[in-house]
Write an enzyme that holds these catalytic residues in place. Sequence first.
Site, PDB file in Angstrom:
ATOM      1  N   LYS A 116       0.967  -1.049  -0.438  1.00  0.00           N
ATOM      2  CA  LYS A 116      -0.134  -0.320   0.029  1.00  0.00           C
ATOM      3  C   LYS A 116       0.812   1.393   0.241  1.00  0.00           C
ATOM      4  O   LYS A 116       0.576   1.827  -0.772  1.00  0.00           O
ATOM      5  CB  LYS A 116      -1.316   0.082   0.781  1.00  0.00           C
ATOM      6  CG  LYS A 116      -2.403  -0.715   0.831  1.00  0.00           C
ATOM      7  CD  LYS A 116      -3.124  -0.721   2.237  1.00  0.00           C
ATOM      8  CE  LYS A 116      -4.249  -0.989   1.931  1.00  0.00           C
ATOM      9  NZ  LYS A 116      -5.310  -0.969   1.425  1.00  0.00           N
ATOM     10  N   LYS A 208      -0.634  -4.297 -10.300  1.00  0.00           N
ATOM     11  CA  LYS A 208      -2.431  -4.617  -9.897  1.00  0.00           C
ATOM     12  C   LYS A 208      -2.596  -3.332 -10.582  1.00  0.00           C
ATOM     13  O   LYS A 208      -2.333  -2.099 -10.087  1.00  0.00           O
ATOM     14  CB  LYS A 208      -2.439  -4.776  -8.824  1.00  0.00           C
ATOM     15  CG  LYS A 208      -3.386  -6.938  -8.798  1.00  0.00           C
ATOM     16  CD  LYS A 208      -3.717  -7.205  -7.852  1.00  0.00           C
ATOM     17  CE  LYS A 208      -4.576  -6.189  -6.591  1.00  0.00           C
ATOM     18  NZ  LYS A 208      -4.868  -6.600  -5.765  1.00  0.00           N
ATOM     19  N   LYS A 211      -6.135   1.562  -7.494  1.00  0.00           N
ATOM     20  CA  LYS A 211      -7.307   3.137  -7.135  1.00  0.00           C
ATOM     21  C   LYS A 211      -6.596   3.848  -6.678  1.00  0.00           C
ATOM     22  O   LYS A 211      -6.569   5.091  -7.087  1.00  0.00           O
ATOM     23  CB  LYS A 211      -8.819   2.756  -6.475  1.00  0.00           C
ATOM     24  CG  LYS A 211      -9.690   2.021  -6.427  1.00  0.00           C
ATOM     25  CD  LYS A 211     -10.834   2.775  -5.734  1.00  0.00           C
ATOM     26  CE  LYS A 211     -11.198   1.679  -5.001  1.00  0.00           C
ATOM     27  NZ  LYS A 211     -12.206   1.452  -3.810  1.00  0.00           N
TER      28      LYS A 211
END
Length: 343
Positions: A116, A208, A211
């Site tokens: 993240k 990947k 967002k």
Amino acid sequence: RPKTIFSGIQPTGVPHLGNLLGALSNWVELQNNAAPNDTVIYSTVGYHAITMPQNPKVLREDRLNSLACLLAVGIDPKRSILFLQDQIPEHAELAWILNCITPMGKLQRMTTWKSKLAVSRNANSEDEVSDSLLNLGLFAYPVLQTADILLYKATHVPVGEDQQQHLELSRDLADLFNRTHKTNIFPLPHHIITPAKRILSLRDPSQKMSKSAPNPKSRILITDDYSEIQAKIRSAVTDSTPSISYDPENRPGVANLLTILASCSDTSKSVPELAQEYSSKNHAELKADVTEAVERLVGPIRENYRRIRNDEAWLRQVSTDGIRRAREIATQTMDQVKHQIGL
């Protein structure tokens, strides 16, 4: 035996094609195939969103946008409980109680916080991310995720492979709580591994689709119009080999476009079979066909979304009803938990 299915999605930005083909289409299928006495619960998880810095104005808007997106893809508020997690304080309350029994070592073995941080900082790899950037919320969010699941006594949780580690934690903590307090309040949740295609970033096919990636051209949103879809796919990274072949290792950009084409088409063909049909075509032809396939899938969802988002009164009513139904379950669970621990 009745099932309780629970899953959540962060309300940060509009869901993208990877979310749709991975989680959301599967959520709709689980809802539509649920037995009459099963309980299906879906949530936008605002408390998870704030583990990374957010603009409050944008987040406020995004929470409703996310709700509208879930309705647009086919979540039916009559068949599923659909709600905003951050409106139910019992999530944070149970998370704190579970924090008090969670060994640090277990959380240190969780790897998601690194990825993240790497995505949010546009780092090339997780090795570039240091612990100094880590806040306690991001470190401990798998415990909040466990609380989300256990609060509704979920028996089944649809998760992608990258979340399996977190579901193991929720099983471990449910078991630990039950054994410590000689109770069986929490069922051990089972994962429903979803046969999802891994959709990659259009700008960096080593990652990947996300967002939170800084480049908006890296993802196709379910609210993008035709010209935006076309522009993003046209600018998708490929390679200098003129023909088409499926080689995820050496040609990840082309492989990703073929995966998207197969996932968005009503075809029983495998991705390598599809690649075979395109072997004599060029990148531009492949991109044109991918654009059309994505538009066929996303177009109706986009129109649904616009219609739903324009009816804010109805959207807020759906939210209020969902919160009420979820809270009925959440308060019952917390009464039991507090009784067990002496509060």
